[in-house]
Design a protein around this motif. Structure first.
Motif, PDB file in Angstrom:
ATOM      1  N   GLU A 180      31.104 -41.267  35.775  1.00 22.05           N
ATOM      2  CA  GLU A 180      30.332 -42.519  35.738  1.00 22.05           C
ATOM      3  C   GLU A 180      29.174 -42.544  36.727  1.00 22.05           C
ATOM      4  O   GLU A 180      28.773 -43.598  37.197  1.00 22.05           O
ATOM      5  CB  GLU A 180      31.226 -43.740  35.945  1.00 22.05           C
ATOM      6  CG  GLU A 180      31.983 -44.126  34.684  1.00 22.05           C
ATOM      7  CD  GLU A 180      32.611 -45.498  34.770  1.00 22.05           C
ATOM      8  OE1 GLU A 180      33.585 -45.643  35.532  1.00 22.05           O
ATOM      9  OE2 GLU A 180      32.123 -46.415  34.090  1.00 22.05           O
ATOM     10  N   HIS A 181      28.646 -41.385  37.093  1.00 21.16           N
ATOM     11  CA  HIS A 181      27.353 -41.405  37.785  1.00 21.16           C
ATOM     12  C   HIS A 181      26.451 -40.248  37.356  1.00 21.16           C
ATOM     13  O   HIS A 181      25.607 -39.796  38.110  1.00 21.16           O
ATOM     14  CB  HIS A 181      27.486 -41.551  39.300  1.00 21.16           C
ATOM     15  CG  HIS A 181      28.187 -40.422  40.004  1.00 21.16           C
ATOM     16  ND1 HIS A 181      29.544 -40.217  39.930  1.00 21.16           N
ATOM     17  CD2 HIS A 181      27.714 -39.448  40.791  1.00 21.16           C
ATOM     18  CE1 HIS A 181      29.871 -39.168  40.659  1.00 21.16           C
ATOM     19  NE2 HIS A 181      28.778 -38.665  41.186  1.00 21.16           N
ATOM     20  N   GLY A 182      26.634 -39.811  36.108  1.00 19.64           N
ATOM     21  CA  GLY A 182      25.635 -38.928  35.523  1.00 19.64           C
ATOM     22  C   GLY A 182      25.799 -37.453  35.823  1.00 19.64           C
ATOM     23  O   GLY A 182      24.906 -36.673  35.527  1.00 19.64           O
ATOM     24  N   VAL A 183      26.926 -37.049  36.389  1.00 19.63           N
ATOM     25  CA  VAL A 183      27.082 -35.654  36.804  1.00 19.63           C
ATOM     26  C   VAL A 183      27.925 -34.829  35.823  1.00 19.63           C
ATOM     27  O   VAL A 183      27.608 -33.676  35.551  1.00 19.63           O
ATOM     28  CB  VAL A 183      27.693 -35.578  38.222  1.00 19.63           C
ATOM     29  CG1 VAL A 183      28.030 -34.146  38.605  1.00 19.63           C
ATOM     30  CG2 VAL A 183      26.727 -36.181  39.234  1.00 19.63           C
ATOM     31  N   CYS A 184      28.993 -35.409  35.260  1.00 22.21           N
ATOM     32  CA  CYS A 184      29.987 -34.575  34.578  1.00 22.21           C
ATOM     33  C   CYS A 184      29.677 -34.302  33.120  1.00 22.21           C
ATOM     34  O   CYS A 184      30.182 -33.342  32.550  1.00 22.21           O
ATOM     35  CB  CYS A 184      31.377 -35.181  34.718  1.00 22.21           C
ATOM     36  SG  CYS A 184      31.718 -36.553  33.582  1.00 22.21           S
ATOM     37  N   GLY A 185      28.893 -35.149  32.475  1.00 24.07           N
ATOM     38  CA  GLY A 185      28.475 -34.898  31.105  1.00 24.07           C
ATOM     39  C   GLY A 185      29.454 -35.319  30.030  1.00 24.07           C
ATOM     40  O   GLY A 185      29.159 -35.204  28.843  1.00 24.07           O
TER      41      GLY A 185
END
Lengths: 267, 162
Positions: free
Chosen positions: B43-48
């Motif tokens: 939920e902050h754009g890192v894991c995809g």
């Protein structure tokens, strides 16, 4: 991981965008930095002004020897060749290494540059060019040299009532050489040290050293980085930055050397 | 609570939902439309994991908030059920053991489909670079990379025959 409440507005034109800014709204372009910061509640704006639908916000135009890149032009568009010529090839190579394609599809050159994260890619590269940032404020457009735009960490030369409207860069002549090095342990993560070297025929060689938790350092006469042995010049530049942890200083020196070597070998 | 009407086209169907501007697109899809194929990891754009197709290109649905999506066109993993490229990828993921728990798989597939269509000449190094924004915590990526390469190779062979 949910943002605090905010109101959302989508200005239809630039004066409306400035009015929202004057009312305390936070400007947002692609939202690829602000979005995560809001989810983490590092940023809690009460109001967001979404600039993506402003006329002329995205797009590239060439007039004479100048390329104007709308602030809302995405990294992906630049990666895919929106900017023509040698300049475009250089910018496409930088864009391709920004975060991940899903982020590049939304994130914008102007949003990233005015966000001014010291580790961001455009922050580390744009000041090398003899170009200008085009700010838009209540009195109209104002030109700011790219190498004077970044004032500190997350701090720019934009006034509180101004927005970044475009980046203007000079097209590059044949024979221009370019080197760029970015230290990441994993593709797409924030850089730990970035350097670039630009050698335009007939002009002093310029370099930028960035992503060191400080504003980017612009080296206006970096010709010594193009020598066969640039170690001494790289060490001199990094020593001038003040105290860095040894590992970080080593990365900075090596980034400069490798960018210099790449420029030296760039035919 | 300042709820407003958000109009979207989701998997080809126009829809209007009431949502707060701060609601992110993934919650809008999962909670508002019960399209739970879109997964949420960091939920902050890192894991995809939450990657969807937004206005025709992959995007992180967890960092794009509802207000900004008004008027947008979204395609989630459910919307690719009849897609031929996605069918080939699903078969390749099965053949190459490219998933265990399946949590990252919807995002992996949407990213992989973009790679296959946008970069038809991609080699293993490029596939690894392009897939680097999607994290998997069980397979170790080898199977995922082989699956994407398998579909790329199938398409190159088909193009050579045609």
């Amino acid at each position: 991981m949910k943002p605090a409440a905010f109101t959302y507005a989508r200005p239809a034109d630039w004066p409306e965008a400035l009015a929202l800014l004057g009312g305390g709204a936070r400007a947002q372009a692609g939202g690829q930095s602000l979005g995560p910061m809001m989810n983490l509640r590092l940023a809690q704006p009460g109001a967001v002004a979404d600039l993506r639908h402003l006329p002329g916000f995205a797009g590239v135009t060439v007039t004479g020897a100048t390329c104007r890149i709308g602030a809302g032009t995405t990294h992906a568009a630049i990666e895919d060749g929106a900017v023509p010529g040698l300049l475009g090839r250089i910018l496409a190579g930088v864009a391709r290494r920004i975060a991940y394609r899903a982020v590049r599809n939304r994130g914008t050159i102007g949003g990233s540059f005015s966000h001014a994260d010291p580790a961001a890619d455009w922050v580390a590269v744009l000041p090398v060019f003899m170009g200008e940032a085009i700010a838009f404020g209540p009195a109209g457009e104002r030109r700011i040299p790219l190498d004077g735009f970044l004032r500190g960490l997350f701090e720019t030369a934009l006034a509180p009532d101004e927005l970044l409207r475009a980046i203007e860069l000079p097209l590059l002549p044949a024979g221009t050489r370019w080197g760029h090095w970015k230290f990441c342990r994993k593709p797409g993560e924030f850089s730990k040290a970035t350097a670039c070297v630009l050698a335009v025929p007939g002009a002093p060689v310029r370099a930028v050293l960035a992503a060191l938790d400080t504003p980017p350092l612009v080296i206006a006469d970096a010709g010594a980085l193009l020598l066969a042995a640039p170690e001494a010049e790289a060490a001199r530049i990094v020593a001038g930055l003040g105290p860095l942890e040894p590992w970080r200083a080593a990365l900075a020196r090596t980034a400069l050397q490798r960018a210099g070597l790449a420029a030296r070998e760039d035919a | 609570m300042n709820r407003s009407a958000i109009s979207l086209t989701v998997n080809g169907a126009a829809t209007t939902l009431e949502a707060e501007p701060r609601t992110h697109l993934a919650d809008l899809l999962r909670g508002g439309m019960l399209l739970t194929g879109t997964h949420l990891g960091c939920e902050h754009g890192v894991c995809g994991a939450c990657t969807v197709e937004l206005d025709g290109a992959p995007a992180r649905s967890c960092i794009t908030h509802a207000g900004a999506c008004d008027g947008a066109s979204v395609r989630t993993i459910e919307g690719f059920a009849e897609d031929a490229v996605m069918a080939a990828l699903r078969a390749a993921f099965t053949a190459e053991h490219a998933l265990q728990c399946g949590y990252c798989t919807p995002g992996m597939l949407i990213t992989a489909r973009d790679v296959v269509l946008r970069l038809p000449e991609a080699d293993e190094a490029r596939v690894r670079e392009e897939m680097a924004g999607n994290l998997c915590r069980c397979t170790g990526y080898r199977g995922i990379v082989r699956a994407v390469l398998r579909v790329l190779e199938q398409r190159r062979s088909a193009a050579a025959v045609a």
